[in-house]
Design a protein around this motif. Sequence first.
Motif, PDB file in Angstrom:
ATOM      1  N   GLU A   1      11.991   2.249  -7.632  1.00 16.03           N
ATOM      2  CA  GLU A   1      11.385   2.149  -8.976  1.00 16.03           C
ATOM      3  C   GLU A   1      10.173   3.078  -9.110  1.00 16.03           C
ATOM      4  OE1 GLU A   1      14.216  -0.487  -8.865  1.00 16.03           O
ATOM      5  OE2 GLU A   1      12.479  -1.266  -7.755  1.00 16.03           O
ATOM      6  N   SER A   2       9.255   2.959  -8.142  1.00 13.84           N
ATOM      7  CA  SER A   2       8.001   3.749  -8.297  1.00 13.84           C
ATOM      8  C   SER A   2       8.131   5.151  -7.704  1.00 13.84           C
ATOM      9  CB  SER A   2       6.851   3.020  -7.589  1.00 13.84           C
ATOM     10  OG  SER A   2       7.084   3.037  -6.178  1.00 13.84           O
ATOM     11  N   GLY A   3       9.129   5.314  -6.784  1.00 17.90           N
ATOM     12  CA  GLY A   3       9.253   6.618  -6.109  1.00 17.90           C
ATOM     13  C   GLY A   3       8.221   6.793  -5.007  1.00 17.90           C
ATOM     14  N   ASN A   4       7.527   5.689  -4.652  1.00 17.58           N
ATOM     15  CA  ASN A   4       6.521   5.744  -3.576  1.00 17.58           C
ATOM     16  C   ASN A   4       7.040   5.160  -2.276  1.00 17.58           C
ATOM     17  OD1 ASN A   4       4.293   6.847  -4.973  1.00 17.58           O
ATOM     18  ND2 ASN A   4       3.879   4.853  -5.943  1.00 17.58           N
ATOM     19  N   PHE A   5       6.570   5.748  -1.157  1.00 18.30           N
ATOM     20  CA  PHE A   5       6.747   5.090   0.142  1.00 18.30           C
ATOM     21  C   PHE A   5       5.686   3.997   0.205  1.00 18.30           C
ATOM     22  CE2 PHE A   5       9.994   7.116   2.507  1.00 18.30           C
ATOM     23  CZ  PHE A   5       9.963   8.485   2.293  1.00 18.30           C
TER      24      PHE A   5
ATOM     25  N   VAL B   1       0.831  -1.215   0.000  1.00 11.54           N
ATOM     26  CA  VAL B   1       0.000   0.000   0.000  1.00 11.54           C
ATOM     27  C   VAL B   1       0.864   1.263   0.000  1.00 11.54           C
ATOM     28  CG1 VAL B   1      -1.749   1.264   1.314  1.00 11.54           C
ATOM     29  CG2 VAL B   1      -1.779  -1.252   1.269  1.00 11.54           C
ATOM     30  N   PRO B   2       0.641   2.162  -0.944  1.00 12.39           N
ATOM     31  CA  PRO B   2       1.381   3.440  -0.945  1.00 12.39           C
ATOM     32  C   PRO B   2       0.956   4.325   0.226  1.00 12.39           C
ATOM     33  CG  PRO B   2       0.475   2.977  -3.125  1.00 12.39           C
ATOM     34  CD  PRO B   2      -0.151   1.998  -2.169  1.00 12.39           C
ATOM     35  N   PHE B   3       1.835   5.204   0.660  1.00 16.82           N
ATOM     36  CA  PHE B   3       1.609   6.067   1.830  1.00 16.82           C
ATOM     37  C   PHE B   3       0.293   6.835   1.713  1.00 16.82           C
ATOM     38  CE2 PHE B   3       2.783   8.325   5.537  1.00 16.82           C
ATOM     39  CZ  PHE B   3       2.656   9.697   5.336  1.00 16.82           C
ATOM     40  N   SER B   4       0.061   7.435   0.571  1.00 17.94           N
ATOM     41  CA  SER B   4      -1.142   8.267   0.426  1.00 17.94           C
ATOM     42  C   SER B   4      -2.409   7.413   0.512  1.00 17.94           C
ATOM     43  CB  SER B   4      -1.102   9.017  -0.911  1.00 17.94           C
ATOM     44  OG  SER B   4      -0.829   8.105  -1.960  1.00 17.94           O
ATOM     45  N   VAL B   5      -2.373   6.212  -0.053  1.00 17.82           N
ATOM     46  CA  VAL B   5      -3.550   5.318   0.019  1.00 17.82           C
ATOM     47  C   VAL B   5      -3.774   4.893   1.463  1.00 17.82           C
ATOM     48  CG1 VAL B   5      -4.483   3.077  -0.696  1.00 17.82           C
ATOM     49  CG2 VAL B   5      -3.251   4.518  -2.353  1.00 17.82           C
ATOM     50  N   TYR B   6      -2.677   4.589   2.158  1.00 14.22           N
ATOM     51  CA  TYR B   6      -2.784   4.188   3.568  1.00 14.22           C
ATOM     52  C   TYR B   6      -3.490   5.274   4.373  1.00 14.22           C
ATOM     53  CZ  TYR B   6      -1.421   3.395   8.394  1.00 14.22           C
ATOM     54  OH  TYR B   6      -1.460   3.229   9.762  1.00 14.22           O
ATOM     55  N   LEU B   7      -3.102   6.526   4.133  1.00 19.57           N
ATOM     56  CA  LEU B   7      -3.692   7.628   4.903  1.00 19.57           C
ATOM     57  C   LEU B   7      -5.202   7.705   4.664  1.00 19.57           C
ATOM     58  CD1 LEU B   7      -0.986  10.415   4.450  1.00 19.57           C
ATOM     59  CD2 LEU B   7      -1.410   9.007   6.488  1.00 19.57           C
TER      60      LEU B   7
ATOM     61  N   GLU C   1       2.678  16.017   1.885  1.00 23.99           N
ATOM     62  CA  GLU C   1       3.654  17.057   1.517  1.00 23.99           C
ATOM     63  C   GLU C   1       4.984  16.812   2.233  1.00 23.99           C
ATOM     64  OE1 GLU C   1       2.669  19.173  -0.803  1.00 23.99           O
ATOM     65  OE2 GLU C   1       4.739  19.905  -0.899  1.00 23.99           O
ATOM     66  N   ILE C   2       4.901  16.438   3.509  1.00 18.84           N
ATOM     67  CA  ILE C   2       6.126  16.145   4.274  1.00 18.84           C
ATOM     68  C   ILE C   2       6.835  14.939   3.649  1.00 18.84           C
ATOM     69  CG2 ILE C   2       6.993  15.307   6.491  1.00 18.84           C
ATOM     70  CD1 ILE C   2       4.758  16.995   7.834  1.00 18.84           C
ATOM     71  N   ALA C   3       6.066  13.898   3.307  1.00 14.48           N
ATOM     72  CA  ALA C   3       6.660  12.700   2.691  1.00 14.48           C
ATOM     73  C   ALA C   3       7.347  13.067   1.374  1.00 14.48           C
ATOM     74  CB  ALA C   3       5.581  11.641   2.461  1.00 14.48           C
ATOM     75  N   THR C   4       6.681  13.901   0.572  1.00 12.58           N
ATOM     76  CA  THR C   4       7.264  14.308  -0.720  1.00 12.58           C
ATOM     77  C   THR C   4       8.541  15.113  -0.514  1.00 12.58           C
ATOM     78  OG1 THR C   4       5.052  14.374  -1.701  1.00 12.58           O
ATOM     79  CG2 THR C   4       6.799  15.577  -2.866  1.00 12.58           C
ATOM     80  N   ALA C   5       8.530  15.988   0.476  1.00 14.63           N
ATOM     81  CA  ALA C   5       9.739  16.793   0.767  1.00 14.63           C
ATOM     82  C   ALA C   5      10.893  15.889   1.184  1.00 14.63           C
ATOM     83  CB  ALA C   5       9.438  17.806   1.862  1.00 14.63           C
TER      84      ALA C   5
END
Length: 311
Positions: A170-174, A3-9, A29-33
Motif C-alpha cells: 500500500e505505502s510502497g515502504n519497507f 518504522v519505515p527503512f529510512s526512519v530506522y536508518l 538508494e539500494i532499497a529503492t532500486a
Amino acid sequence: MAVPFSVYLFQQKEEVEWLNDELILLLNEIATATKEIAGKVRKAGLLGVLGSAGKVNVQGEEVQKLDELANEILIESLRNCGKACQITSEEVEDCLVVSESGYAVAFDPLDGSSNIDVNISIGTIFSIHRDSVMKPGKEQLAAGYVIYGPSTMLVMSLGRGVVAFTLDPESGNFLLSHPEVKLPERGKIYSINEANRDKWTSEGLRKFIDYLKGEKYTLRYVGSMVADVHRTLFKGGIFIYPADKKNAKGKLRLLYEASPMAFLIEQAGGLASTGEKPILEVVPEELHQRVPVILGSRWEVEKCLEFMREG
Ligand code: P6P
C-alpha cells in the motif's frame, strides 16, 4: 505504524558512529532500486523479461533477461546517487571505479536465476565496504539482501545485529517487521544439493549428512542462495555449498554472496566457514573468486567442521 527503512536508518545514527547521511542515502538508494526490481519480478511474465538474454556472463553462466534488468537498475541507481566510489556486480567482469574514496558496493543483482522462470523466490544481495571491496568480510560496514518471495523483505545488518523489513504494497515502504533476527542455536533442517554428493571432495561431509539423517533432520533446498539462507536465518539449521570435483573452490562467490551472507549469519549468532576458516576472515584475491560455504546455526556448523576434520 511500523518504522519505515529510512526512519530506522536515521534512528540508528545515535547507535552507529560511522553511519552518516552519505551512507544512509546509499542504503536508501539500494532499497529503492530493489523496489523497482521487485516490481519487474512481479510482472515478469507480462513484460516479456522472462527467459535467457542470449549471453553468458563472466561466471560462464547463461544470463537471464531479468538478471540484466536488475543489474542495470542497480548500477544506474548507484551512479545517480553519487555515493558509491566502486561498483562490483556479479554480472560485470571489472569493478566500476567512480572515485578514489567513499563506499564500495558489491552486489549480486538477481541471485537464483535458474528459478526466475518457475516463479520461485530469488533475491538481490549487497555488501558495503569503505573505499574498496577487496577486504575481509569482517570489515563490511553493512550487508544485506532483498528476497522477492510471497512478500518482499529486506534483511540487513550494520554490524549491530540483524533486522528485517517487509515491503508494504500500500505505502510502497519497507517497514520494520523483525527488529531483532536471532538464529536458533540448533535447527532441524539441512540444505545442500545432494545430487552432487559423489563429487564432494570431503568424505567427512558425506558422513556428516548421513549423521543428520540419523538425527531425523529434514532436507530443504531451493537452489536460490537467498531463499536457502533466509530460511536458515529464521529457522536455524545449516546451508552448505561445498567444494566438489567440478568446483574446487565451491560455486558461490565471496564478495557478493558468501561474505554478506556470512556477515548476517554471524551477526544473528550463527557461524559461517569455508570449511578451513571463517568466511569473514578470507582476504579477497580476485574480484569474482569463489569459496565453499558452510553456514547456519552454531551447533550444526561446529558439528560439520568436526566431521570434516576427522575425514
Ligand atoms: P546448484 C544460483 O544460481 C546460485 O548461484 C545460488 O543462488 C544457489 O545457492 C546455487 O547457485 C545453486 O547451485 O548447483 O545447486 O544449482
